[in-house]
Design a protein around this motif. Structure first.
Motif, PDB file in Angstrom:
ATOM      1  N   LEU A 195       0.827  -1.208   0.000  1.00 19.75           N
ATOM      2  CA  LEU A 195       0.000   0.000   0.000  1.00 19.75           C
ATOM      3  C   LEU A 195       0.861   1.258   0.000  1.00 19.75           C
ATOM      4  N   LYS A 196       1.986   1.222   0.738  1.00 21.35           N
ATOM      5  CA  LYS A 196       2.883   2.382   0.771  1.00 21.35           C
ATOM      6  C   LYS A 196       3.540   2.589  -0.592  1.00 21.35           C
ATOM      7  N   SER A 199       1.083   4.043  -2.906  1.00 17.76           N
ATOM      8  CA  SER A 199       0.843   5.436  -2.534  1.00 17.76           C
ATOM      9  C   SER A 199       1.978   6.335  -3.005  1.00 17.76           C
ATOM     10  N   ASP A 200       3.210   5.860  -2.860  1.00 19.19           N
ATOM     11  CA  ASP A 200       4.373   6.643  -3.283  1.00 19.19           C
ATOM     12  C   ASP A 200       4.412   6.849  -4.791  1.00 19.19           C
ATOM     13  N   ASN A 202       1.832   7.398  -6.573  1.00 17.71           N
ATOM     14  CA  ASN A 202       0.642   8.181  -6.925  1.00 17.71           C
ATOM     15  C   ASN A 202      -0.430   7.351  -7.625  1.00 17.71           C
ATOM     16  N   GLU A 203      -0.620   6.120  -7.177  1.00 18.78           N
ATOM     17  CA  GLU A 203      -1.669   5.274  -7.751  1.00 18.78           C
ATOM     18  C   GLU A 203      -2.721   4.931  -6.696  1.00 18.78           C
ATOM     19  N   GLU A 204      -2.975   5.885  -5.795  1.00 19.71           N
ATOM     20  CA  GLU A 204      -3.951   5.628  -4.740  1.00 19.71           C
ATOM     21  C   GLU A 204      -5.309   5.234  -5.297  1.00 19.71           C
TER      22      GLU A 204
END
Length: 234
Positions: A195-196, A199-200, A202-204
Protein backbone atom coordinates in the motif's frame (compact mmCIF):
# COMPACT_ATOMS: atom_id res chain seq x y z
CA UNK A 1 -29.16 -56.14 -13.84
CA UNK A 2 -28.66 -53.01 -15.89
CA UNK A 3 -30.61 -50.87 -13.45
CA UNK A 4 -28.62 -52.37 -10.60
CA UNK A 5 -25.33 -51.42 -12.25
CA UNK A 6 -26.52 -47.88 -12.86
CA UNK A 7 -27.55 -47.55 -9.25
CA UNK A 8 -24.16 -48.73 -8.05
CA UNK A 9 -22.40 -46.31 -10.40
CA UNK A 10 -24.42 -43.31 -9.21
CA UNK A 11 -23.76 -44.16 -5.57
CA UNK A 12 -20.05 -44.58 -6.25
CA UNK A 13 -19.78 -41.16 -7.92
CA UNK A 14 -21.75 -39.34 -5.23
CA UNK A 15 -19.68 -36.91 -3.20
CA UNK A 16 -20.59 -36.61 0.45
CA UNK A 17 -19.38 -33.68 2.51
CA UNK A 18 -19.66 -33.87 6.28
CA UNK A 19 -19.12 -30.43 7.85
CA UNK A 20 -17.13 -30.21 11.06
CA UNK A 21 -18.67 -28.62 14.19
CA UNK A 22 -16.96 -25.26 13.61
CA UNK A 23 -18.19 -25.23 10.01
CA UNK A 24 -21.74 -26.07 11.08
CA UNK A 25 -21.72 -23.03 13.36
CA UNK A 26 -19.97 -20.57 11.06
CA UNK A 27 -21.36 -21.37 7.61
CA UNK A 28 -24.98 -20.34 8.30
CA UNK A 29 -23.95 -17.14 10.08
CA UNK A 30 -21.50 -16.03 7.39
CA UNK A 31 -23.63 -17.11 4.41
CA UNK A 32 -26.64 -15.23 5.79
CA UNK A 33 -24.53 -12.12 6.35
CA UNK A 34 -23.58 -12.10 2.66
CA UNK A 35 -27.08 -12.79 1.41
CA UNK A 36 -28.26 -9.24 0.88
CA UNK A 37 -26.36 -6.16 -0.29
CA UNK A 38 -29.00 -3.98 1.28
CA UNK A 39 -28.08 -5.38 4.69
CA UNK A 40 -24.50 -4.19 4.32
CA UNK A 41 -25.58 -0.75 3.12
CA UNK A 42 -27.61 -0.05 6.25
CA UNK A 43 -26.07 2.39 8.70
CA UNK A 44 -27.01 0.43 11.81
CA UNK A 45 -24.34 -1.55 13.63
CA UNK A 46 -26.61 -4.60 13.42
CA UNK A 47 -25.89 -4.76 9.68
CA UNK A 48 -22.27 -5.68 10.37
CA UNK A 49 -21.71 -9.25 11.49
CA UNK A 50 -18.62 -10.16 13.51
CA UNK A 51 -17.93 -13.83 14.13
CA UNK A 52 -15.31 -15.33 16.45
CA UNK A 53 -14.51 -18.98 15.79
CA UNK A 54 -12.52 -21.03 18.31
CA UNK A 55 -11.60 -24.64 17.54
CA UNK A 56 -8.53 -26.89 17.76
CA UNK A 57 -6.01 -27.43 14.96
CA UNK A 58 -7.29 -29.73 12.23
CA UNK A 59 -10.96 -28.96 12.91
CA UNK A 60 -11.62 -27.24 9.58
CA UNK A 61 -11.43 -23.62 10.76
CA UNK A 62 -9.97 -22.37 7.47
CA UNK A 63 -12.72 -23.86 5.32
CA UNK A 64 -15.21 -22.47 7.83
CA UNK A 65 -14.56 -19.00 6.38
CA UNK A 66 -13.18 -19.92 2.94
CA UNK A 67 -16.42 -21.54 1.75
CA UNK A 68 -18.76 -18.59 2.54
CA UNK A 69 -16.30 -16.08 1.05
CA UNK A 70 -15.94 -18.06 -2.19
CA UNK A 71 -19.73 -18.47 -2.36
CA UNK A 72 -20.14 -14.71 -2.05
CA UNK A 73 -17.50 -14.09 -4.73
CA UNK A 74 -19.48 -16.26 -7.17
CA UNK A 75 -22.72 -14.39 -6.46
CA UNK A 76 -20.95 -11.05 -6.84
CA UNK A 77 -19.44 -12.04 -10.19
CA UNK A 78 -22.76 -13.28 -11.55
CA UNK A 79 -24.44 -10.03 -10.50
CA UNK A 80 -21.95 -8.13 -12.67
CA UNK A 81 -22.87 -9.86 -15.93
CA UNK A 82 -25.08 -6.94 -16.99
CA UNK A 83 -22.71 -4.26 -15.69
CA UNK A 84 -20.07 -3.06 -18.17
CA UNK A 85 -16.68 -2.74 -16.45
CA UNK A 86 -14.67 0.50 -16.67
CA UNK A 87 -11.85 -1.41 -18.40
CA UNK A 88 -11.19 -4.72 -20.15
CA UNK A 89 -10.03 -6.31 -16.88
CA UNK A 90 -11.90 -5.40 -13.74
CA UNK A 91 -10.22 -6.83 -10.65
CA UNK A 92 -11.60 -6.37 -7.14
CA UNK A 93 -10.59 -7.77 -3.77
CA UNK A 94 -13.69 -9.32 -2.21
CA UNK A 95 -12.04 -11.20 0.65
CA UNK A 96 -8.96 -10.39 2.75
CA UNK A 97 -7.39 -12.76 5.28
CA UNK A 98 -4.66 -11.34 7.52
CA UNK A 99 -2.25 -13.93 8.90
CA UNK A 100 0.81 -13.80 11.17
CA UNK A 101 3.25 -15.75 8.98
CA UNK A 102 4.29 -16.38 5.39
CA UNK A 103 3.66 -20.12 5.84
CA UNK A 104 0.08 -19.52 6.91
CA UNK A 105 -0.51 -17.13 3.99
CA UNK A 106 0.56 -19.90 1.60
CA UNK A 107 -1.53 -22.50 3.43
CA UNK A 108 -4.68 -20.35 3.42
CA UNK A 109 -4.17 -19.52 -0.26
CA UNK A 110 -4.01 -23.25 -1.05
CA UNK A 111 -7.35 -23.76 0.71
CA UNK A 112 -8.84 -20.91 -1.32
CA UNK A 113 -7.50 -22.52 -4.53
CA UNK A 114 -9.32 -25.77 -3.75
CA UNK A 115 -12.64 -23.94 -3.32
CA UNK A 116 -11.97 -21.53 -6.21
CA UNK A 117 -11.39 -24.45 -8.60
CA UNK A 118 -14.92 -25.68 -7.92
CA UNK A 119 -16.34 -22.14 -8.15
CA UNK A 120 -14.63 -21.38 -11.46
CA UNK A 121 -15.87 -24.66 -12.95
CA UNK A 122 -19.39 -23.66 -11.94
CA UNK A 123 -18.98 -20.15 -13.40
CA UNK A 124 -17.77 -21.56 -16.72
CA UNK A 125 -20.97 -23.61 -17.05
CA UNK A 126 -23.50 -20.94 -16.07
CA UNK A 127 -26.13 -19.97 -18.62
CA UNK A 128 -27.84 -16.62 -19.12
CA UNK A 129 -31.34 -15.98 -20.47
CA UNK A 130 -31.27 -13.53 -23.40
CA UNK A 131 -33.88 -11.19 -24.87
CA UNK A 132 -34.61 -13.66 -27.65
CA UNK A 133 -35.51 -16.29 -25.10
CA UNK A 134 -32.47 -18.46 -25.68
CA UNK A 135 -30.03 -19.42 -22.96
CA UNK A 136 -26.37 -18.81 -23.73
CA UNK A 137 -23.24 -19.72 -21.83
CA UNK A 138 -22.05 -16.83 -19.68
CA UNK A 139 -18.49 -17.69 -20.70
CA UNK A 140 -19.37 -16.74 -24.30
CA UNK A 141 -20.00 -13.09 -23.39
CA UNK A 142 -17.94 -12.52 -20.28
CA UNK A 143 -14.96 -14.10 -18.53
CA UNK A 144 -15.23 -14.50 -14.77
CA UNK A 145 -12.96 -16.13 -12.23
CA UNK A 146 -12.25 -16.30 -8.52
CA UNK A 147 -8.51 -15.94 -8.01
CA UNK A 148 -6.65 -16.58 -4.74
CA UNK A 149 -3.57 -14.45 -4.05
CA UNK A 150 -0.95 -14.99 -1.35
CA UNK A 151 0.86 -11.81 -0.26
CA UNK A 152 3.99 -12.14 1.88
CA UNK A 153 7.62 -11.04 2.04
CA UNK A 154 10.63 -12.69 0.47
CA UNK A 155 9.35 -12.51 -3.12
CA UNK A 156 9.28 -9.63 -5.66
CA UNK A 157 6.76 -7.04 -4.47
CA UNK A 158 6.12 -5.79 -8.02
CA UNK A 159 4.58 -9.11 -9.03
CA UNK A 160 2.20 -9.00 -6.07
CA UNK A 161 1.22 -5.39 -6.83
CA UNK A 162 0.51 -6.29 -10.47
CA UNK A 163 -1.71 -9.19 -9.40
CA UNK A 164 -3.52 -7.04 -6.85
CA UNK A 165 -4.27 -4.33 -9.41
CA UNK A 166 -5.19 -6.74 -12.18
CA UNK A 167 -2.18 -5.85 -14.30
CA UNK A 168 -0.52 -9.25 -14.31
CA UNK A 169 0.97 -10.19 -17.67
CA UNK A 170 -0.24 -13.09 -19.72
CA UNK A 171 -2.30 -13.94 -22.74
CA UNK A 172 -5.17 -11.64 -23.60
CA UNK A 173 -8.62 -12.77 -22.54
CA UNK A 174 -10.72 -14.36 -25.26
CA UNK A 175 -13.68 -12.13 -24.41
CA UNK A 176 -14.05 -8.36 -24.33
CA UNK A 177 -15.11 -8.31 -20.70
CA UNK A 178 -13.36 -9.94 -17.80
CA UNK A 179 -14.04 -9.82 -14.09
CA UNK A 180 -11.70 -11.21 -11.45
CA UNK A 181 -12.71 -11.65 -7.83
CA UNK A 182 -9.58 -11.73 -5.66
CA UNK A 183 -9.37 -13.45 -2.29
CA UNK A 184 -6.12 -12.35 -0.63
CA UNK A 185 -4.25 -14.07 2.18
CA UNK A 186 -1.63 -11.60 3.41
CA UNK A 187 0.84 -10.89 6.16
CA UNK A 188 0.13 -7.41 7.52
CA UNK A 189 3.71 -6.20 7.06
CA UNK A 190 3.89 -7.02 3.33
CA UNK A 191 0.40 -5.66 2.69
CA UNK A 192 1.40 -2.36 4.31
CA UNK A 193 4.57 -2.30 2.18
CA UNK A 194 2.44 -2.75 -0.96
CA UNK A 195 0.00 0.00 0.00
CA UNK A 196 2.88 2.38 0.77
CA UNK A 197 4.62 1.61 -2.53
CA UNK A 198 1.42 2.21 -4.46
CA UNK A 199 0.84 5.44 -2.53
CA UNK A 200 4.37 6.64 -3.28
CA UNK A 201 3.80 6.03 -6.99
CA UNK A 202 0.64 8.18 -6.92
CA UNK A 203 -1.67 5.27 -7.75
CA UNK A 204 -3.95 5.63 -4.74
CA UNK A 205 -6.99 5.56 -7.02
CA UNK A 206 -5.96 2.11 -8.28
CA UNK A 207 -5.67 0.54 -4.86
CA UNK A 208 -8.83 2.31 -3.68
CA UNK A 209 -10.64 0.79 -6.64
CA UNK A 210 -9.19 -2.66 -5.94
CA UNK A 211 -10.42 -2.63 -2.32
CA UNK A 212 -13.68 -0.72 -2.95
CA UNK A 213 -15.74 -3.93 -2.96
CA UNK A 214 -14.06 -5.65 -0.02
CA UNK A 215 -16.78 -7.65 1.73
CA UNK A 216 -14.98 -9.78 4.31
CA UNK A 217 -11.93 -9.39 6.53
CA UNK A 218 -10.61 -12.38 8.47
CA UNK A 219 -7.93 -12.44 11.17
CA UNK A 220 -6.60 -15.99 11.12
CA UNK A 221 -4.84 -16.98 14.35
CA UNK A 222 -6.12 -13.72 15.80
CA UNK A 223 -4.85 -14.60 19.27
CA UNK A 224 -1.31 -14.87 17.92
CA UNK A 225 -1.62 -11.57 16.07
CA UNK A 226 -3.00 -9.78 19.13
CA UNK A 227 -0.27 -11.24 21.34
CA UNK A 228 2.52 -9.82 19.18
CA UNK A 229 3.01 -6.07 19.68
CA UNK A 230 4.41 -5.47 16.17
CA UNK A 231 1.69 -7.48 14.41
CA UNK A 232 -1.08 -5.88 16.46
CA UNK A 233 0.30 -2.44 15.60
CA UNK A 234 0.37 -3.27 11.90
Amino acid sequence: KKSSKKKKSSVKNEITVKPTPIQLRMWPALLNSFKSKDCREESSAAAVLNVVGIAPTGSGKTMAYVTPIISHCVRTLLSQVHTPPPQSRNTSVHGLVLVPTRELAIQVSKEFKVAAKVANKYLSKCTLSTDVGKDVDVADIISMEVEPLAVYGGVPIETQIASLLGEEGGSSPTTNRKYTSLVVAATAGRLLDILKKISDSNEESSVASAFANLQAIVFDEADRIAGNVDMAGQ
